[in-house]
Write a protein that holds these residues in place. Structure first.
Motif, PDB file in Angstrom:
ATOM      1  N   ASN A   1       0.837  -1.199   0.000  1.00  0.00           N
ATOM      2  CA  ASN A   1       0.000   0.000   0.000  1.00  0.00           C
ATOM      3  C   ASN A   1       0.872   1.247   0.000  1.00  0.00           C
ATOM      4  O   ASN A   1       1.947   1.268   0.601  1.00  0.00           O
TER       5      ASN A   1
ATOM      6  N   THR B   1      -7.157   1.959   5.429  1.00  0.00           N
ATOM      7  CA  THR B   1      -6.488   0.685   5.162  1.00  0.00           C
ATOM      8  C   THR B   1      -6.305  -0.170   6.405  1.00  0.00           C
ATOM      9  O   THR B   1      -5.698  -1.225   6.355  1.00  0.00           O
TER      10      THR B   1
ATOM     11  N   ALA C   1      -6.850  -2.911   8.928  1.00  0.00           N
ATOM     12  CA  ALA C   1      -7.442  -4.228   8.684  1.00  0.00           C
ATOM     13  C   ALA C   1      -8.774  -4.420   9.409  1.00  0.00           C
ATOM     14  O   ALA C   1      -9.659  -5.126   8.933  1.00  0.00           O
TER      15      ALA C   1
ATOM     16  N   ALA D   1      -7.735  -6.446  -0.403  1.00  0.00           N
ATOM     17  CA  ALA D   1      -6.400  -6.484   0.210  1.00  0.00           C
ATOM     18  C   ALA D   1      -5.333  -6.548  -0.873  1.00  0.00           C
ATOM     19  O   ALA D   1      -5.497  -7.219  -1.898  1.00  0.00           O
TER      20      ALA D   1
ATOM     21  N   GLN E   1      -2.395   0.915  -4.468  1.00  0.00           N
ATOM     22  CA  GLN E   1      -1.747  -0.377  -4.246  1.00  0.00           C
ATOM     23  C   GLN E   1      -0.763  -0.587  -5.390  1.00  0.00           C
ATOM     24  O   GLN E   1      -1.119  -0.396  -6.559  1.00  0.00           O
TER      25      GLN E   1
END
Length: 201
Positions: A34, A123, A125, A134, A185
């Protein structure tokens, strides 16, 4: 992945082709991470050659063993730009060619954009937006990206590991602006000319 070849019984031309193919395959195996856009990117004002940078949100270890710590910047430029004329389409292609570590050291890299989301994207989790997929740990050499408008309103992202550019943002009608902090990403690997052992920190 490392390959060992015996050149003893191979014609020189075949051996050289085999070695070149192995090197290219290794260089095109990317690791996903990321990142955030450092400065805004505007299709109306961008120019070819303009500097572009993203900062890694996390540490990543490439398939060749090169470690890029969190905060590393991928440095590149605008490869091509088409500004919208009279409400027509607009596009900006970018290419990232080096990773600048916190100490200032730079290493050549191959980078491919995998996805793009607004700067507000979370971002974490535990509370990440369900629409954010992801980031993949590994990206193979045949990987292509065709992100439709939605994640970024009205803006598409196309990319392919085999392409010389890292990716192209486009809008069918009118100019667009990606703000600083736009969540990206990225698949990254040392460039073919970079040895993993010499670049690793």
């Amino acid at each position: 992945m490392r390959f060992t070849f015996s050149l003893k019984n191979l014609p020189l031309s075949l051996a050289l082709v085999s070695l070149a193919f192995a090197g290219a395959a290794s260089a095109q195996s990317l690791a996903g991470v990321n990142a955030r856009l450092v400065r805004p990117l505007d299709s109306q004002s961008a120019t070819a050659g303009q500097a572009v940078a993203v900062k890694l949100d996390a540490s990543v270890k490439t398939t060749d063993g090169v470690k890029l710590p969190k905060g590393t910047q991928l440095i590149g430029k605008v490869a091509a730009v088409t500004a919208s004329q009279n409400g027509g389409p607009a596009s900006v292609s970018v290419v990232f060619t080096s990773a600048q570590l916190k100490g200032g050291k730079q290493i050549p890299v191959k980078a491919t954009l995998l996805a793009a989301y607004p700067a507000s994207a979370n971002t974490d989790a535990e509370s990440a937006d369900q629409s954010i997929v992801a980031v993949p740990e590994h990206v193979n050499s045949d990987h292509t990206v065709d992100q439709e408008p939605g994640a970024l309103p009205g803006i598409t992202l196309t990319a392919a590991v085999k392409d010389p550019t890292s990716g192209t943002f486009a809008k069918t009608a009118g100019n667009f602006k990606l703000s600083a902090g736009t969540f990206l990403q990225v698949g990254v690997a040392p460039a073919a000319s970079t040895g993993a052992t010499s670049a690793a920190e």
